[in-house]
Write a protein that holds these residues in place. Structure first.
Motif, mmCIF file in Angstrom:
data_model
loop_
_atom_site.group_PDB
_atom_site.id
_atom_site.type_symbol
_atom_site.label_atom_id
_atom_site.label_comp_id
_atom_site.label_asym_id
_atom_site.label_seq_id
_atom_site.Cartn_x
_atom_site.Cartn_y
_atom_site.Cartn_z
ATOM 1 N N ILE A 720 0.820 -1.109 0.029
ATOM 2 C CA ILE A 720 -0.038 -0.086 -0.042
ATOM 3 C C ILE A 720 0.727 1.290 0.236
ATOM 4 C CG2 ILE A 720 -1.468 1.271 1.437
ATOM 5 C CD1 ILE A 720 -3.049 -1.104 2.159
ATOM 6 N N LEU A 721 2.112 1.275 0.822
ATOM 7 C CA LEU A 721 2.525 2.408 1.092
ATOM 8 C C LEU A 721 3.491 2.702 -0.206
ATOM 9 C CD1 LEU A 721 4.219 1.990 4.657
ATOM 10 C CD2 LEU A 721 2.554 3.671 3.625
ATOM 11 N N LYS A 722 3.765 1.504 -1.004
ATOM 12 C CA LYS A 722 4.696 1.855 -2.222
ATOM 13 C C LYS A 722 3.876 2.292 -3.424
ATOM 14 C CE LYS A 722 7.674 -1.396 -2.981
ATOM 15 N NZ LYS A 722 8.386 -2.710 -3.539
ATOM 16 N N ASN A 723 2.659 1.624 -3.376
ATOM 17 C CA ASN A 723 1.427 2.260 -4.384
ATOM 18 C C ASN A 723 1.272 3.559 -3.997
ATOM 19 O OD1 ASN A 723 -1.647 2.554 -4.894
ATOM 20 N ND2 ASN A 723 -0.511 1.045 -6.457
ATOM 21 N N LEU A 724 1.140 4.232 -3.046
ATOM 22 C CA LEU A 724 0.858 5.378 -2.799
ATOM 23 C C LEU A 724 2.053 6.411 -3.011
ATOM 24 C CD1 LEU A 724 -1.680 5.009 0.016
ATOM 25 C CD2 LEU A 724 -2.282 5.335 -2.351
ATOM 26 N N GLY A 725 3.248 5.785 -3.128
ATOM 27 C CA GLY A 725 4.283 6.620 -3.044
ATOM 28 C C GLY A 725 4.856 7.167 -1.674
ATOM 29 N N TRP A 726 4.344 6.453 -0.489
ATOM 30 C CA TRP A 726 4.714 6.730 0.836
ATOM 31 C C TRP A 726 5.845 6.091 1.421
ATOM 32 C CZ3 TRP A 726 -0.794 7.476 3.073
ATOM 33 C CH2 TRP A 726 -1.565 8.433 2.567
ATOM 34 N N LEU A 727 6.236 4.962 0.848
ATOM 35 C CA LEU A 727 7.390 4.343 1.293
ATOM 36 C C LEU A 727 8.707 4.884 0.921
ATOM 37 C CD1 LEU A 727 8.053 1.594 2.544
ATOM 38 C CD2 LEU A 727 8.577 0.581 0.487
ATOM 39 N N ASP A 728 9.494 5.162 2.088
ATOM 40 C CA ASP A 728 10.849 5.744 1.812
ATOM 41 C C ASP A 728 11.814 4.930 1.364
ATOM 42 O OD1 ASP A 728 13.273 7.262 2.088
ATOM 43 O OD2 ASP A 728 12.824 8.160 3.903
ATOM 44 N N LEU A 729 12.158 4.954 0.050
ATOM 45 C CA LEU A 729 13.319 3.861 -0.572
ATOM 46 C C LEU A 729 14.653 4.270 -0.166
ATOM 47 C CD1 LEU A 729 11.484 3.864 -4.150
ATOM 48 C CD2 LEU A 729 11.195 2.394 -2.228
ATOM 49 N N GLY A 730 14.860 5.289 0.397
ATOM 50 C CA GLY A 730 16.235 5.638 0.864
ATOM 51 C C GLY A 730 16.404 4.954 2.012
ATOM 52 N N ARG A 731 15.540 4.247 3.030
ATOM 53 C CA ARG A 731 16.015 3.749 4.074
ATOM 54 C C ARG A 731 15.502 2.376 4.356
ATOM 55 N NH1 ARG A 731 13.013 6.350 8.603
ATOM 56 N NH2 ARG A 731 11.427 7.383 6.893
ATOM 57 N N ARG A 732 15.997 1.570 5.099
ATOM 58 C CA ARG A 732 15.649 0.032 4.954
ATOM 59 C C ARG A 732 14.553 -0.297 5.973
ATOM 60 N NH1 ARG A 732 20.844 -2.598 7.341
ATOM 61 N NH2 ARG A 732 19.565 -4.508 7.198
ATOM 62 N N VAL A 733 13.866 -1.265 5.581
ATOM 63 C CA VAL A 733 13.051 -1.832 6.247
ATOM 64 C C VAL A 733 13.660 -2.776 7.368
ATOM 65 C CG1 VAL A 733 10.987 -3.479 6.424
ATOM 66 C CG2 VAL A 733 11.304 -2.070 4.438
ATOM 67 N N TYR A 734 13.117 -3.008 8.358
ATOM 68 C CA TYR A 734 13.780 -3.489 9.656
ATOM 69 C C TYR A 734 12.531 -4.323 10.698
ATOM 70 C CZ TYR A 734 13.661 0.690 12.552
ATOM 71 O OH TYR A 734 13.251 1.630 13.270
ATOM 72 N N SER A 735 13.032 -5.159 11.309
ATOM 73 C CA SER A 735 12.234 -5.827 12.615
ATOM 74 C C SER A 735 12.530 -5.423 13.708
ATOM 75 C CB SER A 735 11.835 -7.222 12.019
ATOM 76 O OG SER A 735 13.271 -7.878 12.194
ATOM 77 N N SER A 736 11.539 -5.893 14.472
ATOM 78 C CA SER A 736 11.720 -5.577 16.047
ATOM 79 C C SER A 736 12.699 -7.031 16.531
ATOM 80 C CB SER A 736 10.643 -5.637 16.746
ATOM 81 O OG SER A 736 9.783 -6.991 16.569
ATOM 82 N N LYS A 737 13.027 -7.012 17.668
ATOM 83 C CA LYS A 737 13.942 -7.876 18.370
ATOM 84 C C LYS A 737 13.577 -9.298 18.330
ATOM 85 C CE LYS A 737 16.976 -4.825 20.957
ATOM 86 N NZ LYS A 737 17.739 -4.646 22.317
#
Length: 1112
Positions: A720-737
């Motif tokens: 959804i974020l990518k489709n709306l152009g809201w995903l910041d492609l300059g930063r990485r996706v990461y997960s909690s511990k």
């Protein structure tokens, strides 16, 4: 589905009220029923046609080197048998008028038809039917994205009569010619009637009901009026038929092309994947799609002055010089602002008045009144295309270009505008290599030049010409380096250059780079919105705060849009263009004069459909300048007043954010939460991030935010974020511990809106439960079907979403292209060794990969200096290009065994395994040749039906055609003749690896001795540059009743007809000498690839049929 869609669009176009664009104005009446019959068969539909014609053409001037031949005028055209007396009166009455001594040519041209087919089998069946009815020149002209069949024959007639006013023939001779042409017309009619009858039998299925349905479809088409039916059928008649000046010589069929046209003006683009012919075919399909869209929505740009649905594209009416002088491509244009009003200077290009050729005339165009003037300048540069034109003060500079297929230019010329005088400059400094299709932009008194093409070499270097010192300097560039490219575009905005698109030797590019002239730093720009599609040979311009992209190749539906990059916030916007008609904006020149975008020239050329040029066009950009600053303001109803359909009521322009149906909702909602202050056009665009956030009243927007979401819904939320152009492609996706939560980086524009929704969720969030579940069913929801941004965001937040500050943003490391990595590593090595940076121009831009072995092109690393650092260099090249072994291409040995001369640079041996079309080829690249350019011909052989056939391959090699015959075509038995021991070793391995060894008999030695006789249904002669020495052996190998020979050979593009005649005549003579009474003809002539400039690799499918008796 793609074929059905194209056919549906074509048939819908048949019913439209649009007029026929052919000179005649309608489809030829004698073939109306034939066209309806073909279109009633599910597997076919027609795209262009001509029933045949008698014509008299007048060439105004004698053809000389100094005086180029001008375009011809039709004195007489008839699509029916002609009246001899009327023709005599026309010709001999004309002699009494004052004439210029033009050449008069009498012609008869037979029926010709282009048909789009659903698959290769249907195409082969149609060709077979056409040939059986007398259309022996018929064949499949393409098996790529569209499978096209050309149906034609050779009963033509062309006779020069002399000069108008001084004919060299008598009236009796003219009557004789007309009578002869009328007889050919009758023969033409007999063949078309036979073809129609055969199609009736072919198209009607077996049952009575299905036959009735087939004939009902024909009658359904018959109910159309002639004007409705004519639209699509003769849509390209003025290209296909009016330019068909020679049946036997297809290049001459492109009305005004010189013999060297095609290698010169085709893009060095992989035309196995894409050709200019497919440009025109796909282009007309797209045009029809756009016409249907306008009809369905009721939008008729020609009937309203409103710009509510986009910007109007209007043809510029030209006065003064003839408009034909602006029918060019590959030219350059710039704006002169040295007088009281602005004018456009146009120089060079291919096309022009009369016989199309490279030009060196200089013209000025006043876009306000359309006045075109030729500048009488002294000492102009030589004719050229692919050069650049740059204005510095009161001077205009020309750099490089292409004079002919082997003459690539490195010269620099200056036009002294006040003196109307050209001067060639002698520049010092760094060596500037010859190139064309480069890009240039001016900053101050300096001209920056990037990229370009010199034969097979594509450049990635940046040069700057100091026009005051007349000195070249190669810029030591740094940052995110663009790959080597040509046919790109580049513009200057303040102290920055922006570059978009181009071609890297393998594919069109869609990347956007900026270059800071102060720091020599390249940066790949990350933009919002939908990026323009990858393209080459497009236009790029600057208007106020926008950089615009228009046209280019390949074509698509986006061709009807103008892409605009807002430099304030780096957001792409797309504006629809109305009334663009059938312009082909490839290799055009675009200039902005005040509020007008003026587009001059452009077009394309192909063998089958002729040459297409564009008339000058003009687009008024004034309302683009009224668009609010910043992407968010566009959707602010209180300010910009954009309605639910995306129409700005202030400007009247429809903004379409790419193909995203949610774009208008995105802007509508985002703008409520955040405002961006306008930045003036003259601002320094040094840091777009600061500009975007600088005026935001909410300081939290300055921070980095992430959307925390449950792992089960992370994929859907990211989409959804990518489709709306809201995903910041300059930063990485990461997960909690613990791995249960995923953190999705979001853009600054996204934060205010999501925050507002979260704050309001307590009151209104549960109201959506009746429509969507509280929890997302990941993978089951199709967000593209949702037409409300609010619903999408509620779905997003219902997955347990919350906003969190990203305390330690993790920069996303963008993957680098292999050629970028190679350039950086080799650049570091040569700096360490103290070598010249000019050596970087010898780095390869393309290569061949066979398994883990990579073959570099012959012209890469060719300087002997590279050999001195080879021990360090080759491991770097292998690592950068991800290969375990490395080799360099060499020329094929001219010996009879045609050994490979590939040089192994790193690795123990050259044995590789390569899969192509589902067939395994194993061979030693250092000892055996393998041409990737023959893939289309191997595929064509694989699609033949060779069941129960015995085939002899006289030049088997490693099994180039042996394996397609056995594995795919189902041949009963193949005799493979070969005498190269290395190829024989590979061939034996390959027939075993493909499990066809039981149907292949390998004959080692000279095929003149080993080849079997009198047993073959089919013989393959795949030897270049000529297989003529094997023709007697091939004839003896065929059965006495005949068969098919696939004769390979090289021929000049202007000599294809004579080469075909030589093949038929020679094989006929050989058969006669043996005692065979054969009828020899060419069923199909396949153009496989360009072997060298103006040299084609051809394959003639020669059919040998037994006559009634043997020669005694």
């Amino acid at each position: 589905m793609e074929f059905e869609k194209r056919k549906g669009m074509a048939l819908a176009a048949l019913a439209s009220e649009l007029g026929d664009k052919s000179p005649k104005g309608s489809v030829d009446a004698p073939i109306l029923l034939l066209l309806r019959t073909i279109n009633a068969i599910p597997s076919y539909f027609t795209t262009s046609s001509c029933s045949g014609r008698i014509s008299i053409l007048l060439h105004p001037h004698t053809i000389t080197k100094k005086n180029k031949k001008k375009a011809g005028d039709w004195l007489f055209v008839s699509h029916e048998p002609a009246n001899p007396e009327a023709v005599v009166r026309l010709l001999f009455d004309e002699q009494e008028r004052e004439q210029d001594g033009g050449l008069v040519v009498f012609r008869f041209e037979p029926f010709i038809l282009a048909v789009d087919c659903i698959d290769v089998a249907s195409a082969q069946s149609l060709v077979s039917t056409a040939i059986s009815c007398g259309f022996r020149e018929s064949g499949i002209t393409g098996i790529g994205r569209r499978i096209m069949v050309s149906i034609r024959c050779s009963i033509r007639l062309e006779v020069p009569l002399g000069q108008l006013g001084r004919l060299m023939v008598s009236s009796e001779y003219v009557r004789f010619l007309v009578g002869l042409a009328n007889e050919k017309f009758e023969e033409n009619k007999r063949r078309t009637d036979a073809f129609l009858q055969a199609l009736h039998m072919k198209g009607s299925p077996g049952s009575a009901d299905s036959k009735k349905d087939f004939h009902d479809r024909i009658q359904g088409y018959s109910s159309m009026t002639r004007s409705k039916f004519a639209d699509l059928e003769s849509k390209q008649t003025d290209i296909l038929c009016e330019m068909s000046s020679s049946e036997k010589d297809i290049p001459a069929a492109c009305a005004a092309e010189p013999p060297n046209m095609h290698m010169e003006d085709e893009d060095p683009y992989d035309y196995r994947k894409f050709s200019v012919g497919s440009i025109l075919l796909s282009y007309h399909s797209e045009i029809e799609h756009c016409k249907l869209d306008r009809e369905e929505t009721g939008h008729d740009s020609g009937s309203s002055n409103s710009l509510q649905h986009g910007l109007s594209v209007n043809e510029l009416v030209i006065s003064g010089e003839l408009v034909e002088k602006l029918l060019l491509w590959g030219h350059s244009a710039c704006v002169l602002d040295t007088t009281k009003f602005k004018q456009i200077l146009v120089f060079g290009g291919f096309g022009g008045l009369g016989r199309h050729a490279r030009q060196n005339e200089s013209f000025t165009l006043d876009p306000k009144v359309g006045l075109l003037k030729k500048i009488n300048v002294s000492g102009p540069p030589s004719p050229r295309i692919g050069h650049t034109l740059s204005v510095v003060g009161n001077h205009v500079f020309i750099i490089g270009g292409r004079g002919d297929p082997i003459q690539i230019l490195d010269d620099v010329w200056v036009l002294h505008v006040d003196e109307n005088r050209w001067e060639q400059l002698a520049c010092s400094g760094s060596e500037f290599h010859a190139r064309h299709r480069h890009a240039a932009a001016v900053v101050g008194s300096k001209i920056y030049v990037f990229g370009g093409l010199d034969c097979g070499r594509i450049y990635s270097s940046m040069f700057v010409l100091d026009t005051e010192l007349l000195q070249w300097n190669e810029v030591c560039i740094k940052g995110e380096l663009p790959c080597a490219r040509h046919s790109h575009s580049m513009v200057a905005v303040s102290r920055k250059l922006y570059m978009f698109g181009g071609y890297d030797g393998e594919r069109p590019l869609g990347d956007l780079y900026s270059f800071d002239v102060a720091t020599s730093l390249w940066k790949k720009e990350l933009t919002l919105g939908t990026n323009p599609s990858p393209r080459l040979s497009h236009c790029m311009f600057v208007y106020k705060r926008y950089v615009g992209i228009l046209g280019g190749c390949p074509l698509g539906y986006q061709y009807q849009k103008l892409a605009l990059l807002d430099l304030n916030d780096l957001v792409w916007k797309h504006v629809k263009l109305q009334s663009i008609n059938e312009s082909l904006l490839i290799r055009s020149a675009a200039c902005v004069v005040e509020d007008d975008l003026v587009i001059i020239g452009g077009g394309a050329s192909c063998y089958a459909f002729g040459t297409k040029f564009n008339a000058p066009l003009k687009i008024n950009l004034y309302k683009i300048g009224l668009l609010p600053c910043g992407s968010c303001d566009i959707g602010d109803k209180s300010n910009a007043k954009i309605d639910e359909k995306g129409h700005d009521s202030n400007t009247g322009i429809s903004i379409c954010h790419g193909d995203d149906p949610l774009a208008s909702h995105e802007n509508d909602s985002m703008c409520k939460a955040t405002k961006l202050s306008p930045v003036s056009y003259d601002a320094k665009f040094s840091d777009h991030t600061d500009i975007m956030a600088g005026s935001n009243s909410d300081n939290k927007c300055m921070k980095h935010w992430v959307l925390q979401i449950e792992r089960a819904h992370a994929k859907f939320g990211k989409d959804i974020l990518k489709n709306l152009g809201w995903l910041d492609l300059g930063r990485r996706v990461y997960s909690s511990k613990d791995g249960t939560q995923i953190y999705l980086p979001i853009t600054k524009n996204c934060y205010p809106f999501l925050r507002e929704k979260l704050m309001a969720s307590a009151e209104g969030f549960d109201n959506w439960n009746g429509i969507y579940p509280k929890k997302l069913n990941s993978g089951k929801e199709n967000f593209q079907s949702v037409d409300s941004l609010s619903i999408l965001v509620n779905l997003l937040l219902s997955g347990g979403g919350s906003l969190t500050i990203d305390a330690s943003p993790r920069a996303r490391k963008a993957p680098k292209a292999p050629h970028h990595v190679l350039r950086e590593e080799v650049c570091s090595l040569i700096k360490q060794k103290g070598l010249s940076p000019e050596l970087l121009d010898q780095l390869p831009s393309r290569w061949e990969r066979f398994g883990d072995l990579l073959i570099l092109p012959m012209d890469s690393f060719k300087d002997k200096v590279w050999d001195s650092i080879g021990e360090e260099l080759w491991p770097i090249v292998m690592k950068s290009l991800e290969a375990n072994r490395l080799a360099r291409q060499g020329r094929i040995s001219p010996t009879g065994t045609r050994d490979s001369t590939v040089e192994l640079l790193m690795g123990d041996n050259g044995w590789v395994e390569h899969q192509e079309n589902g067939i395994i080829y194993t061979f030693d690249v250092t000892k055996c040749m393998f041409s990737s350019g023959n893939v289309s011909e191997k595929l064509r052989m694989a699609h033949l039906d060779c069941r129960n056939e015995v085939i002899v391959d006289l030049y088997a090699g490693i099994g180039y055609f042996v394996l397609p015959f056995l594995v795919k075509a189902g041949a009963k038995l193949v005799y493979a003749c070969e005498w190269n021991p290395h190829a024989l070793e590979a061939l034996r391995h390959n027939v075993r690896a493909n499990h066809v060894a039981d149907r292949c008999i390998i004959l080692e030695g000279d095929n003149q001795i080993t080849a079997p006789r009198g047993i073959a249904n089919r013989v393959c002669l795949g030897l270049l540059p000529t297989s003529e020495s094997g023709w007697p052996t091939a004839v003896r190998a065929l059965r006495p009743e005949g068969g098919v020979m696939h004769v390979h050979g090289n021929a000049k593009d202007v000599e294809e007809g004579s080469w075909s005649e030589h093949v038929v005549r020679s094989i006929k003579d050989i058969a006669d000498s043996i005692g065979y009474c054969w009828d020899v003809s060419i069923e199909h002539l396949e153009r496989v690839k360009w072997y060298a400039p103006h040299i084609r690799h051809l394959v003639a499918d020669v059919r040998c049929r037994q006559c009634n008796s043997y020669i005694l």
